[in-house]
Design a protein around this motif. Structure first.
Motif, PDB file in Angstrom:
ATOM      1  N   TRP A  84      49.131  36.535  40.146  1.00 20.10           N
ATOM      2  CA  TRP A  84      49.083  35.951  41.489  1.00 20.10           C
ATOM      3  C   TRP A  84      48.053  36.667  42.362  1.00 20.10           C
ATOM      4  CZ3 TRP A  84      51.553  38.374  46.011  1.00 20.10           C
ATOM      5  CH2 TRP A  84      51.364  37.614  47.174  1.00 20.10           C
ATOM      6  N   ILE A  85      48.067  37.994  42.329  1.00 22.86           N
ATOM      7  CA  ILE A  85      47.132  38.759  43.161  1.00 22.86           C
ATOM      8  C   ILE A  85      45.695  38.568  42.679  1.00 22.86           C
ATOM      9  CG2 ILE A  85      46.458  41.086  43.861  1.00 22.86           C
ATOM     10  CD1 ILE A  85      49.436  41.846  43.638  1.00 22.86           C
ATOM     11  N   GLY A  86      45.496  38.604  41.358  1.00 16.19           N
ATOM     12  CA  GLY A  86      44.144  38.488  40.826  1.00 16.19           C
ATOM     13  C   GLY A  86      43.513  37.132  41.036  1.00 16.19           C
ATOM     14  N   SER A  87      44.330  36.092  41.136  1.00 17.82           N
ATOM     15  CA  SER A  87      43.789  34.735  41.289  1.00 17.82           C
ATOM     16  C   SER A  87      43.638  34.324  42.749  1.00 17.82           C
ATOM     17  CB  SER A  87      44.704  33.731  40.574  1.00 17.82           C
ATOM     18  OG  SER A  87      45.999  33.721  41.159  1.00 17.82           O
ATOM     19  N   SER A  88      44.048  35.169  43.674  1.00 14.74           N
ATOM     20  CA  SER A  88      43.997  34.815  45.092  1.00 14.74           C
ATOM     21  C   SER A  88      43.180  35.837  45.861  1.00 14.74           C
ATOM     22  CB  SER A  88      45.415  34.738  45.669  1.00 14.74           C
ATOM     23  OG  SER A  88      45.384  34.588  47.063  1.00 14.74           O
ATOM     24  N   PRO A  89      41.985  35.493  46.323  1.00 14.49           N
ATOM     25  CA  PRO A  89      41.190  36.434  47.125  1.00 14.49           C
ATOM     26  C   PRO A  89      41.924  36.892  48.387  1.00 14.49           C
ATOM     27  CG  PRO A  89      39.840  34.570  46.411  1.00 14.49           C
ATOM     28  CD  PRO A  89      41.265  34.232  46.071  1.00 14.49           C
ATOM     29  N   VAL A  90      42.693  36.000  48.979  1.00 17.79           N
ATOM     30  CA  VAL A  90      43.443  36.369  50.183  1.00 17.79           C
ATOM     31  C   VAL A  90      44.496  37.421  49.854  1.00 17.79           C
ATOM     32  CG1 VAL A  90      44.969  35.522  51.991  1.00 17.79           C
ATOM     33  CG2 VAL A  90      43.031  34.121  51.238  1.00 17.79           C
ATOM     34  N   ALA A  91      45.230  37.196  48.749  1.00 21.96           N
ATOM     35  CA  ALA A  91      46.254  38.165  48.350  1.00 21.96           C
ATOM     36  C   ALA A  91      45.630  39.516  48.025  1.00 21.96           C
ATOM     37  CB  ALA A  91      47.029  37.635  47.147  1.00 21.96           C
ATOM     38  N   ARG A  92      44.481  39.513  47.347  1.00 24.53           N
ATOM     39  CA  ARG A  92      43.820  40.785  47.032  1.00 24.53           C
ATOM     40  C   ARG A  92      43.401  41.509  48.305  1.00 24.53           C
ATOM     41  NH1 ARG A  92      41.104  37.751  43.227  1.00 24.53           N
ATOM     42  NH2 ARG A  92      39.126  37.928  44.344  1.00 24.53           N
ATOM     43  N   ALA A  93      42.863  40.770  49.259  1.00 23.21           N
ATOM     44  CA  ALA A  93      42.410  41.407  50.500  1.00 23.21           C
ATOM     45  C   ALA A  93      43.574  42.029  51.268  1.00 23.21           C
ATOM     46  CB  ALA A  93      41.695  40.372  51.365  1.00 23.21           C
ATOM     47  N   TRP A  94      44.742  41.378  51.238  1.00 25.57           N
ATOM     48  CA  TRP A  94      45.885  41.862  52.000  1.00 25.57           C
ATOM     49  C   TRP A  94      46.702  42.921  51.244  1.00 25.57           C
ATOM     50  CZ3 TRP A  94      47.792  40.675  56.932  1.00 25.57           C
ATOM     51  CH2 TRP A  94      47.035  39.733  57.646  1.00 25.57           C
ATOM     52  N   ILE A  95      46.824  42.769  49.934  1.00 21.97           N
ATOM     53  CA  ILE A  95      47.788  43.570  49.185  1.00 21.97           C
ATOM     54  C   ILE A  95      47.148  44.747  48.458  1.00 21.97           C
ATOM     55  CG2 ILE A  95      49.487  43.479  47.299  1.00 21.97           C
ATOM     56  CD1 ILE A  95      50.049  40.619  48.053  1.00 21.97           C
ATOM     57  N   GLU A  96      45.916  44.624  48.015  1.00 25.47           N
ATOM     58  CA  GLU A  96      45.319  45.683  47.204  1.00 25.47           C
ATOM     59  C   GLU A  96      45.309  47.052  47.889  1.00 25.47           C
ATOM     60  OE1 GLU A  96      41.540  44.749  45.518  1.00 25.47           O
ATOM     61  OE2 GLU A  96      42.457  43.973  43.693  1.00 25.47           O
ATOM     62  N   LEU A 138      50.563  45.576  36.178  1.00 26.38           N
ATOM     63  CA  LEU A 138      50.176  44.819  37.368  1.00 26.38           C
ATOM     64  C   LEU A 138      48.696  45.009  37.686  1.00 26.38           C
ATOM     65  CD1 LEU A 138      52.240  44.629  40.655  1.00 26.38           C
ATOM     66  CD2 LEU A 138      49.775  44.843  40.716  1.00 26.38           C
ATOM     67  N   LEU A 139      48.241  46.248  37.726  1.00 22.56           N
ATOM     68  CA  LEU A 139      46.847  46.514  38.084  1.00 22.56           C
ATOM     69  C   LEU A 139      45.893  45.999  37.012  1.00 22.56           C
ATOM     70  CD1 LEU A 139      47.291  50.121  39.496  1.00 22.56           C
ATOM     71  CD2 LEU A 139      46.903  48.031  40.800  1.00 22.56           C
ATOM     72  N   ALA A 140      46.275  46.136  35.737  1.00 21.67           N
ATOM     73  CA  ALA A 140      45.415  45.641  34.661  1.00 21.67           C
ATOM     74  C   ALA A 140      45.317  44.119  34.701  1.00 21.67           C
ATOM     75  CB  ALA A 140      45.958  46.104  33.310  1.00 21.67           C
ATOM     76  N   THR A 141      46.449  43.447  34.941  1.00 20.63           N
ATOM     77  CA  THR A 141      46.431  41.979  35.001  1.00 20.63           C
ATOM     78  C   THR A 141      45.614  41.503  36.192  1.00 20.63           C
ATOM     79  OG1 THR A 141      48.648  41.930  34.020  1.00 20.63           O
ATOM     80  CG2 THR A 141      47.872  39.934  35.087  1.00 20.63           C
ATOM     81  N   SER A 142      45.808  42.122  37.333  1.00 21.37           N
ATOM     82  CA  SER A 142      45.055  41.735  38.518  1.00 21.37           C
ATOM     83  C   SER A 142      43.556  41.900  38.298  1.00 21.37           C
ATOM     84  CB  SER A 142      45.506  42.578  39.716  1.00 21.37           C
ATOM     85  OG  SER A 142      44.738  42.294  40.864  1.00 21.37           O
ATOM     86  N   HIS A 143      43.172  43.014  37.713  1.00 20.89           N
ATOM     87  CA  HIS A 143      41.744  43.255  37.448  1.00 20.89           C
ATOM     88  C   HIS A 143      41.195  42.247  36.448  1.00 20.89           C
ATOM     89  CE1 HIS A 143      38.429  45.104  35.107  1.00 20.89           C
ATOM     90  NE2 HIS A 143      38.012  45.482  36.300  1.00 20.89           N
ATOM     91  N   GLY A 144      41.952  41.974  35.380  1.00 22.87           N
ATOM     92  CA  GLY A 144      41.470  41.045  34.363  1.00 22.87           C
ATOM     93  C   GLY A 144      41.319  39.630  34.872  1.00 22.87           C
ATOM     94  N   VAL A 145      42.284  39.173  35.669  1.00 23.48           N
ATOM     95  CA  VAL A 145      42.209  37.807  36.214  1.00 23.48           C
ATOM     96  C   VAL A 145      41.097  37.705  37.250  1.00 23.48           C
ATOM     97  CG1 VAL A 145      43.461  36.078  37.565  1.00 23.48           C
ATOM     98  CG2 VAL A 145      44.632  37.317  35.736  1.00 23.48           C
ATOM     99  N   ALA A 146      40.932  38.737  38.063  1.00 19.70           N
ATOM    100  CA  ALA A 146      39.906  38.701  39.108  1.00 19.70           C
ATOM    101  C   ALA A 146      38.492  38.800  38.548  1.00 19.70           C
ATOM    102  CB  ALA A 146      40.146  39.840  40.104  1.00 19.70           C
ATOM    103  N   SER A 147      38.342  39.331  37.329  1.00 12.74           N
ATOM    104  CA  SER A 147      37.012  39.546  36.772  1.00 12.74           C
ATOM    105  C   SER A 147      36.518  38.387  35.910  1.00 12.74           C
ATOM    106  CB  SER A 147      36.992  40.833  35.939  1.00 12.74           C
ATOM    107  OG  SER A 147      37.880  40.732  34.840  1.00 12.74           O
ATOM    108  N   VAL A 148      37.141  37.218  36.036  1.00 12.74           N
ATOM    109  CA  VAL A 148      36.668  36.033  35.305  1.00 12.74           C
ATOM    110  C   VAL A 148      35.230  35.734  35.722  1.00 12.74           C
ATOM    111  CG1 VAL A 148      36.986  33.543  35.021  1.00 12.74           C
ATOM    112  CG2 VAL A 148      38.974  35.068  35.025  1.00 12.74           C
ATOM    113  N   HIS A 149      34.402  35.392  34.741  1.00 14.84           N
ATOM    114  CA  HIS A 149      32.986  35.125  35.024  1.00 14.84           C
ATOM    115  C   HIS A 149      32.837  33.968  36.015  1.00 14.84           C
ATOM    116  CE1 HIS A 149      28.717  34.228  34.340  1.00 14.84           C
ATOM    117  NE2 HIS A 149      28.627  35.444  33.813  1.00 14.84           N
ATOM    118  N   VAL A 150      31.846  34.092  36.872  1.00 12.46           N
ATOM    119  CA  VAL A 150      31.651  33.093  37.921  1.00 12.46           C
ATOM    120  C   VAL A 150      31.403  31.707  37.337  1.00 12.46           C
ATOM    121  CG1 VAL A 150      29.172  33.558  38.092  1.00 12.46           C
ATOM    122  CG2 VAL A 150      30.403  32.617  40.064  1.00 12.46           C
ATOM    123  N   ARG A 151      30.782  31.628  36.169  1.00 12.79           N
ATOM    124  CA  ARG A 151      30.534  30.319  35.547  1.00 12.79           C
ATOM    125  C   ARG A 151      31.830  29.624  35.159  1.00 12.79           C
ATOM    126  NH1 ARG A 151      25.656  29.074  37.335  1.00 12.79           N
ATOM    127  NH2 ARG A 151      24.041  30.566  36.677  1.00 12.79           N
TER     128      ARG A 151
END
Length: 253
Positions: A84-96, A138-151
């Protein structure tokens, strides 16, 4: 098996043999009192006798069950919250920032709070294990989901995939190496916190067995419990490493 793997295995065995030899020499020549350091023979005899005739087997099963249940809950919570955190820029900005503040907090520091909430119970130990072991996943999942290639994100937008489809088909598969690494680390944390919780809350397990042996100066039983804990940690890590290699076969060329 590759030659490098054989060499690594032989070096590991040589190091283990050197440690065992140093242990034997220390007790043989009285470098350390046997009150505090039993000989390897006494430790292994205590281990065999405890597993066959004593409560050591029951304590081991209790610790294994507590560790496995805490690890499962930690992995489940860590993957769900991390996705949830890794897929949501808003959640990352607020929760990280909060996560980075809480991450260095030792799991054992939560024990007084857990005692106030759950009391000196098995539920308290399980809660501390699950919460303490959750952070690596949690931190590994968030990082992995957030690091999906822009393409891939552009493909997701072009196909108009829902957030759930994006996570199941792109986000979590991309994060799988990070998730599995986090789960391996969480297993180690689960074992450590289980032992500490058993000592503090006087719950049946290897932690309680080691503590009682230390208080009564039964060095053989103390080292037997320590050997068992080391064996559990080593075996669980090997099992997860094998599972990780099998699950990530698609990454190998």
């Amino acid at each position: 098996m590759r030659r490098s793997h054989v060499v690594d295995a032989l070096c590991s065995l040589a190091m283990l043999a050197a440690v065992g030899a140093a242990w034997w020499l220390a007790t043989k020549f009285g470098w350390v009192s046997r009150v505090f350091l039993p000989s390897p023979a006494i430790a292994f005899d205590s281990l065999a006798d405890g597993l066959a005739n004593g409560q050591l087997l029951a304590f081991t099963l209790a610790t294994l069950g507590r560790m496995a249940m805490g690890w499962f809950l930690a992995s489940l919570l860590g993957i769900v919250l991390g996705a949830w955190i890794g897929s949501s820029p808003v959640a990352r900005a607020w929760i990280e920032p909060t996560l980075e503040f809480l991450r260095p907090l030792p799991a054992s520091a939560l024990i007084p709070l857990a005692i106030a909430v759950f009391g000196l119970s098995a539920g308290m130990v399980l809660a501390v294990v699950a919460i303490g072991a959750m952070w690596p996943v949690l931190l590994a999942t968030s990082h992995g989901v957030a690091s999906v290639h822009v393409r891939l994100k552009e493909v997701t937008a072009a196909l108009q995939l829902s957030r759930m489809d994006y996570l199941l088909k792109i986000g979590l598969p991309n994060a799988m190496p990070d998730i599995l690494a986090g789960m391996r680390l969480a297993m180690t944390v689960s074992l450590i916190v289980s032992v500490v919780g058993e000592m503090v809350a006087s719950q049946p397990g290897l932690g309680q067995a080691v503590l009682l042996a230390a208080r009564s100066f039964q060095s053989g039983e103390l080292f037997a419990g320590a050997l068992l804990l080391g064996l559990i940690g080593f075996t669980s890590n090997v099992i997860l490493a094998v599972a990780e290699r099998r699950l990530l076969r698609w990454q190998r060329p």
